[in-house]
Design an enzyme around this catalytic site. Sequence first.
Site, PDB file in Angstrom:
ATOM      1  N   GLY A  93      -5.133 -12.006   3.649  1.00 20.08           N
ATOM      2  CA  GLY A  93      -4.981 -12.544   2.312  1.00 20.08           C
ATOM      3  C   GLY A  93      -3.826 -11.816   1.649  1.00 20.08           C
ATOM      4  N   SER A  94      -2.828 -12.540   1.186  1.00 18.54           N
ATOM      5  CA  SER A  94      -1.586 -11.926   0.722  1.00 18.54           C
ATOM      6  C   SER A  94      -1.753 -11.196  -0.601  1.00 18.54           C
ATOM      7  CB  SER A  94      -0.496 -12.988   0.584  1.00 18.54           C
ATOM      8  OG  SER A  94      -0.246 -13.624   1.816  1.00 18.54           O
ATOM      9  N   MET A  95      -0.838 -10.264  -0.854  1.00 23.43           N
ATOM     10  CA  MET A  95      -0.781  -9.518  -2.102  1.00 23.43           C
ATOM     11  C   MET A  95      -0.526 -10.475  -3.265  1.00 23.43           C
ATOM     12  SD  MET A  95       1.999  -6.575  -3.125  1.00 23.43           S
ATOM     13  CE  MET A  95       1.632  -5.661  -1.622  1.00 23.43           C
TER      14      MET A  95
END
Length: 368
Positions: free
Chosen positions: A78-80
């Site tokens: 899950g991306s920043m």
Amino acid sequence: MSGTLDAGWRGAFARAPRHAFVPDSIWLPDQHSPSGYRQVDRTREPDAWWDAVSTDDSVVTQLDDGASGGPGVPTSSGSMPSLVATMLRELAAGEGHRVLDIGTGTGWTSALLAACLGGDQVTTIEIDPVISAEAGRKLEVAHLAPRRVVGDGLGGWSPEAPYDRIHSTAAVRTIPPAWIEQTVPGGVVVTPWGTPYANAGLLRLVTEGAGREAHGRFAENASFMWMRAQRPHAVAAPVPGTTRAGASPMDPSLMEEDVHAAFAIGLQVPDVRSVHRWDGVDPGATYRIELSDGLGSWASARYRNWADGGAVKQTGPRQLWDEICEAHTWWVERGRPELTRFGLTVRPDGRQHAWLDGPGHPVGDITR
């Protein structure tokens, strides 16, 4: 997200918060684990799960492409949140735009796009069927319905082309021709881009249509997991042959003194990968950088006593350490430019070359 995205996007973030898309099982760094990660389940460790999901950092959601017993290489996440916001800002998608989202992952980015543009305007493609199915369940709960496809995003998705925007959440080393061909003239491709030496650039590429060059700049420092088909080679032991030993002409730590140095070096030696190694008995004295081009050339440089005659070892047809040092000198002589001063041109034949400050100042042909 105020100050980064307009009101429409802020509404999308409110409608599709990241925690609603992160799986119940995630992987957190753990220096005591053989893989370097430990699995955290939301039901058993809710506090640890929420602490990880609530930070402005990426969250690992898969190791080793989902295989058990692997070495522990992160392969999905899950991306920043702040970086997602930056990518959406660079994408500049607006009302009426058709978007191809490459790398569905948790489904969060495709949810944001669907919340802002409408699900019928968004197609999202994911190579891993298990990840795609999990994202689909999360999207259904959120009542968001982008078109979901299981497939290799390197080929784009021609049935819904052309697109006004292409957004990728997996890094590439070479821009796939299909992305250019499936984007309208004047369209935008935003993707993480890197070299085996430095996976570090967020590229905003503007297309001019099939058969014409596309140009773009690197907008940000961004490191994402690689597209499966474009993962760099592993740095293995050197092949038997004559080993050339000598001193290093400069401190090896300079080769990765910051992301800008590493990025510039990688542009000039786009097929060279580096790793760090040491011996457990005496880590300080044996700590070194190793290089490989995957074709038989290999080098290592010791950090301690690097000016000694045996600090550098090289084998194979190329002198990889010499090339790395020359690339660093090139970067210093040009005033240590940051990565945002570099850009990329993609030619109709698929070849691509990097440049500094403008296409008229090429750095090198990346497609070796």
